[in-house]
Structure formats: structure tokens, C-alpha cells
Design a protein around this motif. Structure first.
Motif, PDB file in Angstrom:
ATOM      1  N   LEU A  63      -1.477  -1.080   0.512  1.00  0.00           N
ATOM      2  CA  LEU A  63      -1.904   0.256   1.166  1.00  0.00           C
ATOM      3  C   LEU A  63      -2.769   0.702   1.594  1.00  0.00           C
ATOM      4  CD1 LEU A  63       1.983   1.344   0.214  1.00  0.00           C
ATOM      5  CD2 LEU A  63       2.042   0.162   1.899  1.00  0.00           C
ATOM      6  N   ASN A  64      -3.553   1.152   0.710  1.00  0.00           N
ATOM      7  CA  ASN A  64      -4.417   1.907   1.617  1.00  0.00           C
ATOM      8  C   ASN A  64      -5.396   1.176   1.869  1.00  0.00           C
ATOM      9  OD1 ASN A  64      -3.885   4.088   1.012  1.00  0.00           O
ATOM     10  ND2 ASN A  64      -4.920   4.799  -1.015  1.00  0.00           N
ATOM     11  N   ASN A  65      -5.721  -0.034   1.690  1.00  0.00           N
ATOM     12  CA  ASN A  65      -6.598  -1.369   1.902  1.00  0.00           C
ATOM     13  C   ASN A  65      -6.124  -2.086   3.193  1.00  0.00           C
ATOM     14  OD1 ASN A  65      -9.293  -2.586   1.414  1.00  0.00           O
ATOM     15  ND2 ASN A  65      -8.286  -4.734   0.546  1.00  0.00           N
ATOM     16  N   LYS A  66      -5.346  -2.192   3.266  1.00  0.00           N
ATOM     17  CA  LYS A  66      -4.507  -2.803   4.829  1.00  0.00           C
ATOM     18  C   LYS A  66      -4.219  -1.555   6.413  1.00  0.00           C
ATOM     19  CE  LYS A  66      -3.199  -6.518   6.910  1.00  0.00           C
ATOM     20  NZ  LYS A  66      -3.739  -7.786   6.325  1.00  0.00           N
ATOM     21  N   PHE A  67      -3.621  -0.496   5.857  1.00  0.00           N
ATOM     22  CA  PHE A  67      -3.327   0.223   6.933  1.00  0.00           C
ATOM     23  C   PHE A  67      -4.946   1.383   6.897  1.00  0.00           C
ATOM     24  CE2 PHE A  67       0.074  -2.159   6.249  1.00  0.00           C
ATOM     25  CZ  PHE A  67       0.444  -2.319   6.920  1.00  0.00           C
ATOM     26  N   ARG A  68      -5.338   1.979   8.157  1.00  0.00           N
ATOM     27  CA  ARG A  68      -6.382   2.421   8.397  1.00  0.00           C
ATOM     28  C   ARG A  68      -5.383   3.896   9.299  1.00  0.00           C
ATOM     29  NH1 ARG A  68      -7.640   2.841  13.673  1.00  0.00           N
ATOM     30  NH2 ARG A  68      -7.287   0.956  15.039  1.00  0.00           N
ATOM     31  N   LYS A  69      -5.528   5.302   9.300  1.00  0.00           N
ATOM     32  CA  LYS A  69      -5.237   6.200  10.008  1.00  0.00           C
ATOM     33  C   LYS A  69      -3.151   5.916  10.460  1.00  0.00           C
ATOM     34  CE  LYS A  69      -9.698   7.030  11.982  1.00  0.00           C
ATOM     35  NZ  LYS A  69     -10.803   7.317  13.193  1.00  0.00           N
ATOM     36  N   SER A  70      -2.997   5.874   9.366  1.00  0.00           N
ATOM     37  CA  SER A  70      -1.475   5.384   9.422  1.00  0.00           C
ATOM     38  C   SER A  70      -0.751   6.303   8.176  1.00  0.00           C
ATOM     39  CB  SER A  70      -1.176   4.298   9.078  1.00  0.00           C
ATOM     40  OG  SER A  70      -1.805   3.427   9.377  1.00  0.00           O
ATOM     41  N   PHE A  71      -1.028   6.605   7.919  1.00  0.00           N
ATOM     42  CA  PHE A  71      -0.667   7.748   6.788  1.00  0.00           C
ATOM     43  C   PHE A  71      -1.584   8.241   5.282  1.00  0.00           C
ATOM     44  CE2 PHE A  71       1.133   3.009   6.039  1.00  0.00           C
ATOM     45  CZ  PHE A  71       0.799   2.479   4.785  1.00  0.00           C
ATOM     46  N   ASP A  72      -0.625   8.861   4.859  1.00  0.00           N
ATOM     47  CA  ASP A  72      -1.393   9.911   3.863  1.00  0.00           C
ATOM     48  C   ASP A  72      -0.757   9.060   2.693  1.00  0.00           C
ATOM     49  OD1 ASP A  72      -3.735  10.815   2.045  1.00  0.00           O
ATOM     50  OD2 ASP A  72      -3.355  12.834   3.317  1.00  0.00           O
ATOM     51  N   ILE A  73      -0.795   8.735   1.372  1.00  0.00           N
ATOM     52  CA  ILE A  73       0.074   8.990   0.453  1.00  0.00           C
ATOM     53  C   ILE A  73      -0.639   9.331  -0.766  1.00  0.00           C
ATOM     54  CG2 ILE A  73       0.369   6.804  -1.371  1.00  0.00           C
ATOM     55  CD1 ILE A  73       0.376   4.942  -0.564  1.00  0.00           C
ATOM     56  N   LYS A  74       0.249   9.577  -1.578  1.00  0.00           N
ATOM     57  CA  LYS A  74       0.065  11.314  -2.545  1.00  0.00           C
ATOM     58  C   LYS A  74       0.937  10.788  -3.880  1.00  0.00           C
ATOM     59  CE  LYS A  74      -2.258  13.918   0.470  1.00  0.00           C
ATOM     60  NZ  LYS A  74      -3.664  14.389   0.142  1.00  0.00           N
ATOM     61  N   ILE A  75      -0.005  10.678  -4.934  1.00  0.00           N
ATOM     62  CA  ILE A  75       0.503  10.347  -6.200  1.00  0.00           C
ATOM     63  C   ILE A  75       0.893  11.338  -6.907  1.00  0.00           C
ATOM     64  CG2 ILE A  75       0.444   8.716  -8.276  1.00  0.00           C
ATOM     65  CD1 ILE A  75      -1.739   7.623  -6.565  1.00  0.00           C
TER      66      ILE A  75
END
Length: 784
Positions: A63-75
Motif C-alpha cells: 500500500l505504501n509503495n503503491k500510493f502517495r499522499k493518499s492515506f497514512d497507515i498506523k499499526i
């Protein structure tokens, strides 16, 4: 128009290192940059060793590699009070699943953070064992949209389990499952609404499919036929089935080596230690199979694991768990090209159809031995199953899984999340792999160049343009070798009379295919030579002299050409050549050809049809781009007017709803054909690439914002913004798939598609990679 999202001016970030309670303490600081919607992933996570932890790590990376400035994933990492782990800085929260207070504190933290847009929970019943009531209460207390991904869906649930799942259903917005059979179970056994379920298959890794012989030599397995299985070891894997079958297998195939890859499952270690592995070792010794079995008792790094799978001749999946919904190990093996023999877990039954693998009964070593020997006896059968499996699981690449999840996030967020695809780095690997000492090979099988298909002038002309683009941008001196090679091939195809032949076989002989339809090929060669002249200031002097001489010879017969695309390529070639080597004679040729296109346009156009022909077919963008080049070269106003009008007309036919759909090769678009229905599929990378090249030229000339915006939309087609929501460009190989069809993608990565993508990618470099803020500013200014 983009949706504007307003958040608090204060961004609250949980900091990671201090564990004063079950939830980490927080620091509050002000961020001046734009705040992205946050998505909290609640999941087990590495260094915890389990399938879901690895799954989540791979999905989040994708997800982080596919999209930019779209969302911020928190674990949010799942733990229990007796088992804690030391995570890297990527983990933001913790949830102790056996601690009721931990659920309450996590819910409070999530609810108070206005930046959090939604919560995604990776669910396995074992993760919340004996605490399902706390888990459901936690879900009820959240004020954010929730997605639950079920990794297991049990058939024939008892009343308590069914009631538990239905309680979850009342709370959450969506469920994710990984197989159609799991979706059917949710509908039929749990009464979940079908429209609430998203089927997103377990992701798989793209691999370059390295030679088995090379990898076997690397790992000291040369001369052996490798059978393998992998995963965290437990009795549920039923490895003894394979060991019992091995007695019969080695009688016929003594060259076999069975690899058992993976350490023992941590939960098994806690309760039974290495008892199961020791039992297997004792059985192997008792059956005198020691030299046929090798344990690799490690949790292998991903790259190494994928190499082990690629060197495998047959993969065995012998789980005895009838209710195992899905297996990541199973998926990885198929995507690496392993012919697979499996017990009938639901996932296997769903995937291994129509020649993609072999199903055997549970705990049946006799059947297993028979099927292994059949495969070992036939290399051709193994290749067929391997190819079928790769094609079957291509849509499950992690990149495609990321797209499917992101589209679900977008839907659940009610468009508060806006997706922006990340442009991949430039990768010349497959481009160079296609190139022999002579020229670029025409076709590939998957990503393996098929030398038997020979060479074409078309491909090598395009390759010359692409490598010139790269040299111009990067000044990589290694490019000069390829520039010389493609130029030499173009010269090889140029006949003394001044025209080109297109098709060359492996023995460097011209084939019978050269008897007709060569005009477009001649045009492409002249375009490539002209482009090469345009970067002459970067080239060795001796090469420049040769190029100029060849270019002039190539123009000997062009005035006899009537193909509109061939004429367009020639116009482009002269335009580029004249930018560095002005020739009045060549300008006269350009005007002669441009005037022909003007006459064609005037003959065909009417109130509703502004085009040069009575139909739109392939490579359409070349025509208006050529007219624009003719205007720039001559300052003739009618060329500019026709270029602009025809190009805008074309764009109106291929851009819909913020996506591009080029004219399908399954059916051209004819003037006055009011019954024409848009064909699904038949979209070629070359048409998208030519559109991007034309958009670039029109943006440079007119400074019109929508041309730049359409460039990005068109390039996103390669990255997954198409009707299948699947990647057309393979970032692992650097190759581009050969076509987007109605319900599948042609996975072969031939020269035309790969070079076309590279031309488009290099064009994007000028606008969207180096200075994104500058581009956005340019769009704003041009709109004003």
C-alpha cells in the motif's frame, strides 16, 4: 475536482518507545504540512512469527509503495500480557488481547484522534481466543468505520460462533475474505449480506523467474529434482504424508531431494518444543531417506525464500486441516512458478482448476507418490502447470491487492480518501534483457525473451527513441552502447534504394513478412533517426556523421508514402532533426506531408467528427502530435488549428470519468456509427504511451492544465487505474504486460509494450518526479 478534507490544525502522533501502559504514551506536536487520513491496522506484526503478521507486513508495504499522499497507515500490534515483542519505529499502538483494559484504552485513543479515518482488523479466531466478548465490545465502542478481514471462515458454525459473527456484522462496514468459498460461507452459513463482503485474494510477490539451473547451482542442488514445502512447522502441515510418499518416489527418481523449509511454529515450541520435527527426523531415518530430505530450520528472508521456491520442481501442500480457508505458502509457491500438488483445502479447490495444479486426498501418500512421479516424468507437463498457475494468480500480486484494498478504503471513507498512484522508479532490466548482441528481440514468454521470434525495425526504432530519452535525462554513459546497437540495426534494415525492411530472423536474414505494409515501419525508423539527431550534442562526432548520412538517405522516398501514421512519424523525425540540424530541403518535405494530412482532415471532418480518417484505430495520438510538430517547425497557423482541434476531439473519445480507455483493437470507432458499443479490453500499452507523448508536446506548447492532468491519468493506467484495477507494468522485472483484455491481462512482456511503457515513464520524469510542487504550481498558473 478534488475533494477538500479539513482536519484539526493539531496533529496528534503517538510516539513509540515508552511502554508505561498497554497503550503507548502520546506526544502532541503541531505539523505544518497537510494531514493525511489515517488508517489503523490492528494485526499481529513482525517480529512476531505467524502468517497474519507476515501478511500484514506485505500488505502495508504494498500500500505504501503503491500510493502517495493518499492515506497514512498506523499499526496496532496484537500481543498478550505474557508475550511482548520489540518492534521497529513503524508500530504506533499495542493491543493486549487478553487484557480488557487494553481494549478500552485503545478505543479511547482511536476515538479521540480526529485524523483517524477508519480501522482495519486482521481477524483470526485464535488471536482473540477466550476474549471474543471484549473484542466485540471494543468494536461497538469505536466511532470510526471498521473493516474486518477474516483469515478463517469456519463452515457449519455452532450457534455461539454464528451469533458472534453476526454481532460483528451489526457493527462493521465491510468484511474482507480471500476466497469465493469463504464469501459463500459468510452468506449461507452466517447470513451476512453479499454486498458487504469484498473478496481480495491473498497477495503474492512478483518475481523475475530466474533460471532453475542457476539457482540450483547457487544453493548446491545441481543435478537434483527439488520437491519442497515451506511454512512454520506444525503437525497440521502433515509432512509425514510427503515422507511416506517419498519411499515410492525415490525408487523411480533417486535424484529427488525434498526440502522442508521453515522453523517450528512458536506456539508449538511453547507447548511441545521440537517434538514434531524430531518425530519426522526419526521416521526419515527409519525409512533410510536421510539423503533425500533436507530440513532448512530457519525463518528465511523473503528474497531467499522466493529463490528456493523458484528452484523447486514440484511444490507439496499436504495440510490435513479441512477447514483451512487460505494459505499464503500455497499462493507464494504458485506465483513463483511451482507446479503444485495439494490436499483439497477450499483455497486449493478454488484455484487448482483447468490445469493449474493437482488435487489429492487428505493424508494419502499413495496418491501423492503417483502424482509426483507423473510430474517428474514430464518436464512439459510441469511447464504447462507452472504457466497456468502464474497466469491464474497474476491478479493476486501484492500490487493488485493494494489497489483492491485502497479502493475499498476510498469507498468506506465516502471519498474522504483520494487515491494518488506513486510513479515507480525507472527500471531498464527487462529492456536490456530483451537486447542481444545484435538488437532487441520481438517477444517474450512472461519475462523470458523468445529469441525464436526474431527482430523488427519497429521495436528497435522505438527502443532507440527510449534509450535516447534516457541518455538525455540521465547522461548514463552505458546508454551509448545501446544507442549504437539500435542505430546499427536500423542501418542494417535500410536498403540502398532508401527504404527499410522490417522483419529479421535469428540468423539475421530478412523474412518473407517484408513483402507488404512497410510504410509505418519506415516512418518509425525516420522518427528514431531524427530523435537521435536531436541529441547529437551528446554523441561522439563519428556517430553523428553516420547518423546524419543515414537520416538523409532514409528520406529518399518519403514523398511517395500515403499512410497517415507513416507520414506523421516522418514529420516528427524531421521536426526533431531540424531542432539541431536545420535543413530547408527537409522542411519542404515536412510541409508536403503535413499538407497531405491537412487535406485528409478537411475531407473527413464534419460537425461531429474532427479527424483525419473516417474511423479511430490504433496509434491515433501520432497524427495531431505530428501536426503540432509541423506548426512548431514552420509556424503555419492551419497546422496548429488542426492539431489542437483533432487532439481535443480524440481526447473526448478516450478519457471518461477520470480514466483513460484507448480505442480497442477489438473494434474501431467509426464516424456516424451510432450503434457502436464500447468494447471492453483490447487496450494496448503503445496507444496509452503515444497519448502521453502527445499530451506532453501539447502541454509544452499550450500550457493548458488539463493536458498535464490527463498525462497523470493516462500513466496511472499502467499502474492499475483501468477497468480491471490491475497493474499493466511489472515493477519487479521492469517489463510491461502486452495488453489489457476484457477479464485478464496478457502477462507476456514483449518489446513493443515494454519500450512503450519506458517512453511514457521517461516522459513523466520531466513533470511528476523531480519537483511535484512545481508541477502543481504550473497547473494552478495555467488554470488562471
Amino acid at each position: 475536482m478534488q475533494t477538500q478534507i479539513t482536519y484539526n490544525n493539531i496533529n496528534v502522533f503517538p510516539t513509540r518507545k515508552v511502554r508505561k501502559s498497554n497503550i503507548i504514551s502520546k506526544s502532541i506536536f503541531i505539523e505544518n504540512q497537510n494531514i493525511l487520513p489515517e488508517i489503523v491496522f490492528i494485526t499481529s506484526y513482525p517480529p512476531r512469527e505467524c502468517g497474519i503478521a507476515t501478511y500484514s507486513q506485505d500488505l502495508i508495504f504494498a500500500l505504501n509503495n503503491k500510493f502517495r499522499k493518499s492515506f497514512d497507515i498506523k499499526i496496532c500490534a496484537l500481543e498478550n500480557q505474557n508475550d511482548t515483542y520489540f518492534y521497529n519505529e513503524n508500530v504506533d499502538y499495542f493491543l493486549q488481547t487478553d487484557n480488557q483494559n487494553s481494549y478500552l484504552e485503545l478505543a479511547e485513543n482511536i476515538n479521540e484522534n480526529q485524523n483517524i479515518s477508519m480501522v482495519l482488523i486482521q481477524h483470526e479466531f485464535g488471536l482473540f481466543k477466550s476474549n471474543e466478548s471484549d473484542f466485540v465490545a471494543f468494536l461497538e465502542s469505536l466511532n470510526k468505520p471498521i473493516i474486518v478481514a477474516f483469515h478463517t471462515v469456519l463452515p457449519n458454525p455452532d450457534e455461539l460462533l454464528k451469533q458472534n459473527v453476526q454481532e460483528i456484522d451489526k457493527i462493521v462496514e465491510s468484511f474482507v475474505v480471500m476466497t469465493n468459498s469463504s464469501a459463500k460461507l459468510l452468506v449461507n452459513d452466517y447470513a451476512i449480506a453479499n454486498n458487504k463482503i469484498a473478496v481480495i485474494p491473498h497477495g503474492t510477490h512478483l518475481v523475475e523467474h530466474t533460471s532453475k539451473d542457476f539457482l540450483k547451482e547457487k544453493y548446491n542442488f545441481s543435478g537434483r529434482k527439488i520437491i519442497s514445502t515451506f511454512g512454520l512447522l506444525s503437525s497440521g502441515k502433515c509432512i509425514e504424508t510427503s515422507i511416506n510418499a517419498l519411499r515410492e518416489i525415490v525408487k523411480k527418481h533417486p535424484e529427488v531431494l525434498f526440502l522442508v523449509i521453515g522453523k517450528t511454529h512458536p506456539n508449538v515450541i511453547k507447548t511441545d518444543g521440537e517434538k514434531y520435527r524430531e518425530t519426522l527426523e526419526a521416521k526419515i531415518n527409519a525409512l533410510n531417506l536421510d539423503k533425500y530430505v533436507k530440513f532448512i530450520n530457519q525463518y528465511l528472508p523473503l528474497d531467499e525464500l522466493l529463490e528456493y521456491l523458484q528452484l523447486t520442481d514440484i511444490y507439496l501442500f499436504t495440510s490435513k486441516d479441512r477447514n483451512q480457508a487460505v494459505s499464503g505458502t500455497f499462493s507464494y509457491a504458485i506465483s513463483c512458478g511451482c507446479p503444485i500438488i495439494s490436499t483439497p483445502i477450499p483455497h486449493a479447490v478454488e484455484v487448482l482448476q483447468n490445469g493449474t495444479g493437482i488435487i489429492i486426498d487428505f493424508e494419502n501418500p499413495k496418491q501423492l507418490a503417483e502424482q509426483v512421479n507423473i510430474l517428474l516424468d514430464s518436464e512439459q507437463l510441469r511447464k504447462e502447470i507452472s504457466s497456468n498457475g502464474i497466469h491464474k494468480l497474476a491478479p493476486t500480486a501484492w500490487e493488485n491487492s493494494a489497489i483492491a484494498h485502497a479502493l475499498l478504503f476510498e469507498k468506506i471513507s465516502e471519498e474522504k480518501i483520494e487515491l494518488h498512484y506513486k510513479i515507480p522508479s525507472i527500471n531498464l532490466n527487462h529492456f536490456k534483457n530483451l537486447t542481444t548482441n545484435f538488437a532487441m528481440i520481438q517477444f517474450s514468454v512472461i519475462n523470458q525473451p523468445d529469441s525464436n521470434t526474431g527482430y523488427t525495425l519497429d521495436d528497435n526504432a522505438r527502443a532507440l527513441v527510449a534509450i535516447c530519452q534516457h541518455f538525455e535525462l540521465k547522461n548514463d554513459q552505458n546508454d551509448l552502447e545501446y544507442i549504437q546497437k539500435y542505430f546499427d540495426f536500423i542501418k542494417f534494415c535500410l536498403q540502398p534504394e532508401g527504404y527499410f525492411l522490417n522483419y529479421v530472423d535469428l540468423e539475421k536474414k530478412f523474412t518473407k513478412q517484408n513483402s507488404e505494409n512497410l510504410a509505418d515501419s519506415n516512418g518509425r525508423a525516420i522518427w528514431a533517426l531524427g530523435y537521435l539527431v536531436s541529441i547529437s550534442y551528446l554523441l561522439p562526432e563519428k556517430l553523428v556523421e553516420d547518423v546524419l548520412k543515414t537520416f538523409q538517405l532514409s528520406l529518399s522516398n518519403v514523398c511517395k508514402i500515403h499512410s497517415p501514421r507513416a507520414m506523421s512519424f516522418i514529420i516528427k523525425g524531421i521536426y526533431y532533426s531540424n531542432s539541431k540540424n536545420y535543413s530547408e530541403d527537409n522542411i519542404m518535405i515536412l510541409k508536403h506531408l503535413a499538407d497531405k494530412l491537412v487535406q485528409m482532415y478537411k475531407h473527413e471532418k464534419d460537425e461531429n467528427w474532427q479527424w483525419f480518417e473516417s474511423y479511430l484505430t490504433y496509434g491515433n495520438s501520432i497524427l495531431p502530435e505530428a501536426m503540432l510538430c509541423a506548426f512548431i517547425a514552420t509556424n503555419t497557423t492551419v497546422y496548429k488549428e488542426i492539431a489542437k482541434t483533432s487532439f481535443d476531439f480524440l481526447l473526448s473519445k478516450i478519457f471518461y470519468n477520470n480514466t483513460i480507455k484507448v480505442i480497442s483493437n477489438k473494434g474501431w470507432l467509426h464516424n456516424n456509427d451510432y450503434s457502436h458499443t464500447q468494447k471492453i479490453g483490447g487496450e494496448q500499452p503503445i496507444d496509452v504511451a503515444y497519448t502521453i507523448l502527445a499530451l506532453s508536446k501539447f502541454y509544452e506548447t499550450f500550457n493548458q492544465a488539463d493536458y498535464l492532468e490527463k498525462m497523470e491519468i493516462a500513466f496511472d493506467w499502467f499502474l492499475g487505474k483501468n477497468h480491471l484495477h490491475q497493474i499493466v507494468y511489472n515493477p519487479s522485472t521492469g517489463g510491461c504486460y502486452d495488453g489489457l483484455e476484457d477479464n485478464y491481462i496478457n502477462l507476456n512482456q514483449g518489446a513493443e509494450s515494454t519500450v512503450s511503457y519506458l517512453m511514457a515513464r521517461l516522459t513523466m520524469e520531466k513533470y511528476f518526479v523531480h519537483d511535484q510542487k512545481k508541477v502543481k504550481k504550473a497547473i494552478i498558473i495555467s488554470k488562471k
